[in-house]
Design a protein around this motif. Sequence first.
Motif, PDB file in Angstrom:
ATOM      1  N   PRO A  85     -12.104   8.172 -17.175  1.00  0.00           N
ATOM      2  CA  PRO A  85     -10.863   8.089 -17.740  1.00  0.00           C
ATOM      3  C   PRO A  85     -10.579   6.178 -18.090  1.00  0.00           C
ATOM      4  CG  PRO A  85     -10.825   9.333 -16.062  1.00  0.00           C
ATOM      5  CD  PRO A  85     -11.631   8.618 -15.648  1.00  0.00           C
ATOM      6  N   LYS A  86      -9.443   6.011 -19.115  1.00  0.00           N
ATOM      7  CA  LYS A  86      -9.665   4.668 -19.166  1.00  0.00           C
ATOM      8  C   LYS A  86      -7.873   3.740 -18.672  1.00  0.00           C
ATOM      9  CE  LYS A  86     -11.815   4.490 -24.360  1.00  0.00           C
ATOM     10  NZ  LYS A  86     -12.299   5.874 -24.034  1.00  0.00           N
ATOM     11  N   LEU A  87      -7.224   4.800 -18.697  1.00  0.00           N
ATOM     12  CA  LEU A  87      -5.847   4.449 -18.230  1.00  0.00           C
ATOM     13  C   LEU A  87      -5.656   5.370 -16.597  1.00  0.00           C
ATOM     14  CD1 LEU A  87      -3.844   6.032 -20.898  1.00  0.00           C
ATOM     15  CD2 LEU A  87      -4.110   4.016 -20.630  1.00  0.00           C
ATOM     16  N   ALA A  88      -4.855   5.020 -15.678  1.00  0.00           N
ATOM     17  CA  ALA A  88      -4.543   5.422 -14.132  1.00  0.00           C
ATOM     18  C   ALA A  88      -2.726   5.543 -13.938  1.00  0.00           C
ATOM     19  CB  ALA A  88      -5.516   4.822 -13.639  1.00  0.00           C
ATOM     20  N   LEU A  89      -2.839   6.243 -13.148  1.00  0.00           N
ATOM     21  CA  LEU A  89      -1.507   6.255 -12.674  1.00  0.00           C
ATOM     22  C   LEU A  89      -1.505   5.056 -10.886  1.00  0.00           C
ATOM     23  CD1 LEU A  89      -0.815   8.268 -14.788  1.00  0.00           C
ATOM     24  CD2 LEU A  89       1.199   9.448 -13.079  1.00  0.00           C
ATOM     25  N   THR A  90      -1.256   4.120 -10.871  1.00  0.00           N
ATOM     26  CA  THR A  90      -1.662   3.257  -9.726  1.00  0.00           C
ATOM     27  C   THR A  90       0.031   2.911  -8.966  1.00  0.00           C
ATOM     28  OG1 THR A  90      -2.329   1.685  -9.244  1.00  0.00           O
ATOM     29  CG2 THR A  90      -1.897   1.475 -11.329  1.00  0.00           C
ATOM     30  N   LEU A  91       0.220   2.840  -7.737  1.00  0.00           N
ATOM     31  CA  LEU A  91       1.254   2.214  -7.124  1.00  0.00           C
ATOM     32  C   LEU A  91       0.735   0.387  -7.874  1.00  0.00           C
ATOM     33  CD1 LEU A  91       1.443   4.381  -5.558  1.00  0.00           C
ATOM     34  CD2 LEU A  91       1.617   3.411  -3.347  1.00  0.00           C
ATOM     35  N   THR A  92       2.195  -0.420  -7.266  1.00  0.00           N
ATOM     36  CA  THR A  92       2.502  -1.690  -7.978  1.00  0.00           C
ATOM     37  C   THR A  92       1.951  -2.347  -6.188  1.00  0.00           C
ATOM     38  OG1 THR A  92       3.602  -1.521  -7.679  1.00  0.00           O
ATOM     39  CG2 THR A  92       3.385  -1.308  -9.962  1.00  0.00           C
ATOM     40  N   ILE A  93       1.175  -3.849  -6.948  1.00  0.00           N
ATOM     41  CA  ILE A  93       1.198  -4.635  -5.794  1.00  0.00           C
ATOM     42  C   ILE A  93       2.356  -4.491  -4.533  1.00  0.00           C
ATOM     43  CG2 ILE A  93       0.338  -7.466  -5.131  1.00  0.00           C
ATOM     44  CD1 ILE A  93      -1.199  -6.886  -7.314  1.00  0.00           C
ATOM     45  N   PRO A  94       3.809  -4.784  -4.711  1.00  0.00           N
ATOM     46  CA  PRO A  94       5.058  -5.067  -4.593  1.00  0.00           C
ATOM     47  C   PRO A  94       4.961  -3.944  -3.711  1.00  0.00           C
ATOM     48  CG  PRO A  94       5.353  -6.248  -6.457  1.00  0.00           C
ATOM     49  CD  PRO A  94       4.381  -5.498  -6.733  1.00  0.00           C
ATOM     50  N   ALA A  95       4.757  -1.975  -4.340  1.00  0.00           N
ATOM     51  CA  ALA A  95       4.975  -1.073  -3.460  1.00  0.00           C
ATOM     52  C   ALA A  95       3.673  -0.698  -1.891  1.00  0.00           C
ATOM     53  CB  ALA A  95       4.404   0.035  -4.449  1.00  0.00           C
ATOM     54  N   ILE A  96       3.050  -1.489  -2.450  1.00  0.00           N
ATOM     55  CA  ILE A  96       2.006  -1.906  -0.848  1.00  0.00           C
ATOM     56  C   ILE A  96       2.422  -2.764  -0.242  1.00  0.00           C
ATOM     57  CG2 ILE A  96      -0.555  -2.242  -0.928  1.00  0.00           C
ATOM     58  CD1 ILE A  96      -2.303  -1.936  -3.699  1.00  0.00           C
ATOM     59  N   LEU A  97       3.092  -3.754  -0.553  1.00  0.00           N
ATOM     60  CA  LEU A  97       3.696  -4.818   0.484  1.00  0.00           C
ATOM     61  C   LEU A  97       4.266  -4.309   0.567  1.00  0.00           C
ATOM     62  CD1 LEU A  97       2.520  -8.329  -2.235  1.00  0.00           C
ATOM     63  CD2 LEU A  97       1.706  -7.400   0.181  1.00  0.00           C
ATOM     64  N   LYS A  98       4.910  -3.717   0.146  1.00  0.00           N
ATOM     65  CA  LYS A  98       6.843  -3.332   0.971  1.00  0.00           C
ATOM     66  C   LYS A  98       5.961  -2.131   2.604  1.00  0.00           C
ATOM     67  CE  LYS A  98       9.677  -2.577  -2.932  1.00  0.00           C
ATOM     68  NZ  LYS A  98      11.046  -3.382  -2.404  1.00  0.00           N
ATOM     69  N   SER A  99       4.845  -1.771   2.554  1.00  0.00           N
ATOM     70  CA  SER A  99       4.516  -1.302   3.547  1.00  0.00           C
ATOM     71  C   SER A  99       4.588  -2.381   5.303  1.00  0.00           C
ATOM     72  CB  SER A  99       3.128  -0.770   3.886  1.00  0.00           C
ATOM     73  OG  SER A  99       2.839  -0.158   2.559  1.00  0.00           O
ATOM     74  N   LYS A 100       4.690  -2.264   5.935  1.00  0.00           N
ATOM     75  CA  LYS A 100       5.095  -2.600   7.195  1.00  0.00           C
ATOM     76  C   LYS A 100       3.901  -2.917   8.063  1.00  0.00           C
ATOM     77  CE  LYS A 100       7.130  -2.789  11.856  1.00  0.00           C
ATOM     78  NZ  LYS A 100       8.201  -2.011  12.959  1.00  0.00           N
ATOM     79  N   PHE A 101       2.781  -2.617   7.744  1.00  0.00           N
ATOM     80  CA  PHE A 101       1.680  -2.760   7.532  1.00  0.00           C
ATOM     81  C   PHE A 101       0.133  -2.519   6.981  1.00  0.00           C
ATOM     82  CE2 PHE A 101       3.507  -3.072  12.446  1.00  0.00           C
ATOM     83  CZ  PHE A 101       3.010  -3.612  12.656  1.00  0.00           C
ATOM     84  N   ILE A 102      -0.549  -3.198   6.685  1.00  0.00           N
ATOM     85  CA  ILE A 102      -1.764  -2.485   5.650  1.00  0.00           C
ATOM     86  C   ILE A 102      -2.983  -2.994   6.458  1.00  0.00           C
ATOM     87  CG2 ILE A 102      -2.745  -2.774   3.145  1.00  0.00           C
ATOM     88  CD1 ILE A 102       0.061  -4.708   2.729  1.00  0.00           C
TER      89      ILE A 102
END
Length: 258
Positions: free
Chosen positions: A193-210
């Motif tokens: 597929p050419k398109l995808a839905l994704t969490l943005t980088i700020p959404a990921i960085l809101k996590s307490k731990f990664i």
Amino acid sequence: MTLKKEIIKEMTVDKLNVTIFDSADIMANAASSFVEEKINSAINKRGFANIILATGSSQFLFIEALKKKEIDWQKINVFHLDEYKDISANHPASFRKYLKDRILDFVNPKRVFFLNGDAEDCENEMKKYEHNLINHPIDIACIGIGENGHIAFNDPGVADFNDSDLVKLVLLDEACKKQQFNEGWFPSLDAVPKLALTLTIPAILKSKFISCVVPEKRKSKAVYDSLNGQINTNCPASILRTHLGSTLFLDKDSASRL
């Protein structure tokens, strides 16, 4: 438990903890132990945990190791990072199917929030998912790094460290599509597929731990660029160096350029 002799090297790059292991198996077990500890800590404090799970072939060993950990999944809400637009949950490459087949149907979490790439109203689906993320602050995000340095589907051309949204629709770049094809998820490059839905980088960085798990030599350039280049969207994963609760788990192959 990971023995010190199984660790080749430990270091910190800016705020990012980096640990290099002798093999992908040892790396996966160490990462799953790290995630287990963070999940159980959240459950002990609040009675539940909110987590994000990654997909892709690089996560196979980690997912298998995580399934074996002492975790009360009935107290866990699960999110995932991304999904292709306009493919069903039964498509072989669907990340919803990946998670169901590889872990969710085995552990039966309290609740799973799926990002439905085939929703009739894509904008409403993204808004709904964003609302659920806001209402379930993430304790730990389990992610990987793509060959082009992406995290989730934030490829270099669309990554934005200051996104105002938590979920967005993106155009996949050619390197990303080639990776999906080469990993065997699609019968041809044109079928990706050419398109995808994704969490943005700020959404990921809101996590307490990664927890970022990156095995295999094909990821070695992305790992090198993430740790040694400038922190910018040319290598989106470089942003992990700004997150105090992030740990990058590598095997000797993915770390071979360091």
